[in-house]
Design a protein around this motif. Structure first.
Motif, PDB file in Angstrom:
ATOM      1  N   TYR A  43       0.826  -1.207   0.000  1.00 42.32           N
ATOM      2  CA  TYR A  43       0.000   0.000   0.000  1.00 42.32           C
ATOM      3  C   TYR A  43       0.856   1.252   0.000  1.00 42.32           C
ATOM      4  O   TYR A  43       1.904   1.297   0.631  1.00 42.32           O
ATOM      5  CB  TYR A  43      -0.922   0.011   1.221  1.00 42.32           C
ATOM      6  CG  TYR A  43      -1.960  -1.076   1.178  1.00 42.32           C
ATOM      7  CD1 TYR A  43      -3.112  -0.914   0.427  1.00 42.32           C
ATOM      8  CD2 TYR A  43      -1.785  -2.261   1.872  1.00 42.32           C
ATOM      9  CE1 TYR A  43      -4.067  -1.907   0.368  1.00 42.32           C
ATOM     10  CE2 TYR A  43      -2.733  -3.267   1.820  1.00 42.32           C
ATOM     11  CZ  TYR A  43      -3.877  -3.080   1.075  1.00 42.32           C
ATOM     12  OH  TYR A  43      -4.817  -4.056   1.018  1.00 42.32           O
ATOM     13  N   THR A  44       0.388   2.260  -0.704  1.00 45.65           N
ATOM     14  CA  THR A  44       1.062   3.548  -0.739  1.00 45.65           C
ATOM     15  C   THR A  44       0.019   4.637  -0.937  1.00 45.65           C
ATOM     16  O   THR A  44      -1.092   4.367  -1.392  1.00 45.65           O
ATOM     17  CB  THR A  44       2.115   3.584  -1.868  1.00 45.65           C
ATOM     18  OG1 THR A  44       2.827   4.799  -1.797  1.00 45.65           O
ATOM     19  CG2 THR A  44       1.483   3.475  -3.233  1.00 45.65           C
ATOM     20  N   GLN A  45       0.361   5.855  -0.589  1.00 42.39           N
ATOM     21  CA  GLN A  45      -0.564   6.965  -0.783  1.00 42.39           C
ATOM     22  C   GLN A  45      -0.222   7.680  -2.077  1.00 42.39           C
ATOM     23  O   GLN A  45       0.944   7.859  -2.411  1.00 42.39           O
ATOM     24  CB  GLN A  45      -0.464   7.955   0.378  1.00 42.39           C
ATOM     25  CG  GLN A  45      -0.959   7.389   1.674  1.00 42.39           C
ATOM     26  CD  GLN A  45      -0.970   8.436   2.762  1.00 42.39           C
ATOM     27  OE1 GLN A  45      -0.484   9.530   2.602  1.00 42.39           O
ATOM     28  NE2 GLN A  45      -1.534   8.080   3.886  1.00 42.39           N
ATOM     29  N   GLU A  80      -8.849  16.593  -4.108  1.00 40.33           N
ATOM     30  CA  GLU A  80      -7.497  16.213  -3.718  1.00 40.33           C
ATOM     31  C   GLU A  80      -7.458  15.112  -2.662  1.00 40.33           C
ATOM     32  O   GLU A  80      -6.621  15.136  -1.793  1.00 40.33           O
ATOM     33  CB  GLU A  80      -6.725  17.442  -3.201  1.00 40.33           C
ATOM     34  CG  GLU A  80      -6.459  18.487  -4.247  1.00 40.33           C
ATOM     35  CD  GLU A  80      -5.631  17.989  -5.431  1.00 40.33           C
ATOM     36  OE1 GLU A  80      -4.833  17.050  -5.263  1.00 40.33           O
ATOM     37  OE2 GLU A  80      -5.804  18.536  -6.519  1.00 40.33           O
ATOM     38  N   PRO A  81      -8.362  14.134  -2.724  1.00 39.81           N
ATOM     39  CA  PRO A  81      -8.259  13.067  -1.713  1.00 39.81           C
ATOM     40  C   PRO A  81      -7.077  12.154  -2.013  1.00 39.81           C
ATOM     41  O   PRO A  81      -6.550  12.139  -3.116  1.00 39.81           O
ATOM     42  CB  PRO A  81      -9.570  12.307  -1.873  1.00 39.81           C
ATOM     43  CG  PRO A  81      -9.946  12.526  -3.289  1.00 39.81           C
ATOM     44  CD  PRO A  81      -9.451  13.905  -3.642  1.00 39.81           C
ATOM     45  N   ILE A  82      -6.693  11.418  -1.039  1.00 39.97           N
ATOM     46  CA  ILE A  82      -5.609  10.445  -1.176  1.00 39.97           C
ATOM     47  C   ILE A  82      -6.244   9.058  -1.258  1.00 39.97           C
ATOM     48  O   ILE A  82      -7.116   8.706  -0.480  1.00 39.97           O
ATOM     49  CB  ILE A  82      -4.672  10.503   0.050  1.00 39.97           C
ATOM     50  CG1 ILE A  82      -4.048  11.879   0.207  1.00 39.97           C
ATOM     51  CG2 ILE A  82      -3.616   9.422  -0.037  1.00 39.97           C
ATOM     52  CD1 ILE A  82      -3.018  12.219  -0.830  1.00 39.97           C
ATOM     53  N   TRP A  83      -5.800   8.275  -2.220  1.00 43.96           N
ATOM     54  CA  TRP A  83      -6.285   6.904  -2.365  1.00 43.96           C
ATOM     55  C   TRP A  83      -5.149   5.975  -1.979  1.00 43.96           C
ATOM     56  O   TRP A  83      -4.018   6.128  -2.414  1.00 43.96           O
ATOM     57  CB  TRP A  83      -6.701   6.654  -3.801  1.00 43.96           C
ATOM     58  CG  TRP A  83      -7.361   5.329  -4.022  1.00 43.96           C
ATOM     59  CD1 TRP A  83      -7.950   4.540  -3.093  1.00 43.96           C
ATOM     60  CD2 TRP A  83      -7.492   4.661  -5.265  1.00 43.96           C
ATOM     61  NE1 TRP A  83      -8.457   3.420  -3.674  1.00 43.96           N
ATOM     62  CE2 TRP A  83      -8.192   3.464  -5.014  1.00 43.96           C
ATOM     63  CE3 TRP A  83      -7.106   4.935  -6.556  1.00 43.96           C
ATOM     64  CZ2 TRP A  83      -8.499   2.565  -6.004  1.00 43.96           C
ATOM     65  CZ3 TRP A  83      -7.416   4.028  -7.541  1.00 43.96           C
ATOM     66  CH2 TRP A  83      -8.111   2.869  -7.270  1.00 43.96           C
ATOM     67  N   LEU A  88       2.164  -0.204  -7.344  1.00 47.58           N
ATOM     68  CA  LEU A  88       2.999  -0.936  -8.283  1.00 47.58           C
ATOM     69  C   LEU A  88       2.190  -1.638  -9.354  1.00 47.58           C
ATOM     70  O   LEU A  88       2.697  -1.926 -10.431  1.00 47.58           O
ATOM     71  CB  LEU A  88       3.863  -1.958  -7.526  1.00 47.58           C
ATOM     72  CG  LEU A  88       4.845  -1.378  -6.536  1.00 47.58           C
ATOM     73  CD1 LEU A  88       5.553  -2.506  -5.784  1.00 47.58           C
ATOM     74  CD2 LEU A  88       5.858  -0.483  -7.227  1.00 47.58           C
ATOM     75  N   LYS A  89       0.921  -1.885  -9.103  1.00 46.07           N
ATOM     76  CA  LYS A  89       0.081  -2.604 -10.049  1.00 46.07           C
ATOM     77  C   LYS A  89      -0.745  -1.682 -10.934  1.00 46.07           C
ATOM     78  O   LYS A  89      -1.439  -2.138 -11.817  1.00 46.07           O
ATOM     79  CB  LYS A  89      -0.865  -3.575  -9.312  1.00 46.07           C
ATOM     80  CG  LYS A  89      -0.145  -4.750  -8.749  1.00 46.07           C
ATOM     81  CD  LYS A  89       0.372  -5.596  -9.872  1.00 46.07           C
ATOM     82  CE  LYS A  89       1.230  -6.723  -9.363  1.00 46.07           C
ATOM     83  NZ  LYS A  89       1.810  -7.488 -10.437  1.00 46.07           N
TER      84      LYS A  89
END
Length: 94
Positions: A43-45, A80-83, A88-89
């Motif tokens: 997971y990453t932001q 501007e939300p963060i998902w 990488l996928k």
């Protein structure tokens, strides 16, 4: 007899469709691996706007080739939300 450039253009479309189909199949296989706990999810932001713009870009280019204009705008408040997801996928914007 058809002009060569038209045939070449049609082959490009076929190639692009084949590549997208292969990506879709790979994504489905990845989902199956994740569900079977055989593949970790990292997971990453990241910004949702950039992700959506990268999805729309190939569609804009395809529309332009057909002399169409595809516009993509965020309406209303700034978006501007963060998902959080497996960055990488995600497909690249190339």
């Amino acid at each position: 007899m058809e002009p060569v450039f038209r045939t070449s253009s049609q082959l490009d479309v076929i190639l692009q469709c084949g590549e997208r189909r292969l990506l879709t199949i790979n994504y489905l296989l990845d989902i199956a691996k994740i569900e079977a706990n055989k593949m970790p999810v990292l997971y990453t932001q990241t910004g949702m706007r950039e992700y959506l713009e990268s999805i729309i870009l190939p569609l804009k280019l395809a529309a332009r080739r057909k002399t169409l204009n595809l516009e993509f705008r965020f309406l209303g408040l700034p978006f501007e939300p963060i998902w959080i997801g497996d960055f990488l996928k995600w497909p690249s914007s190339t």
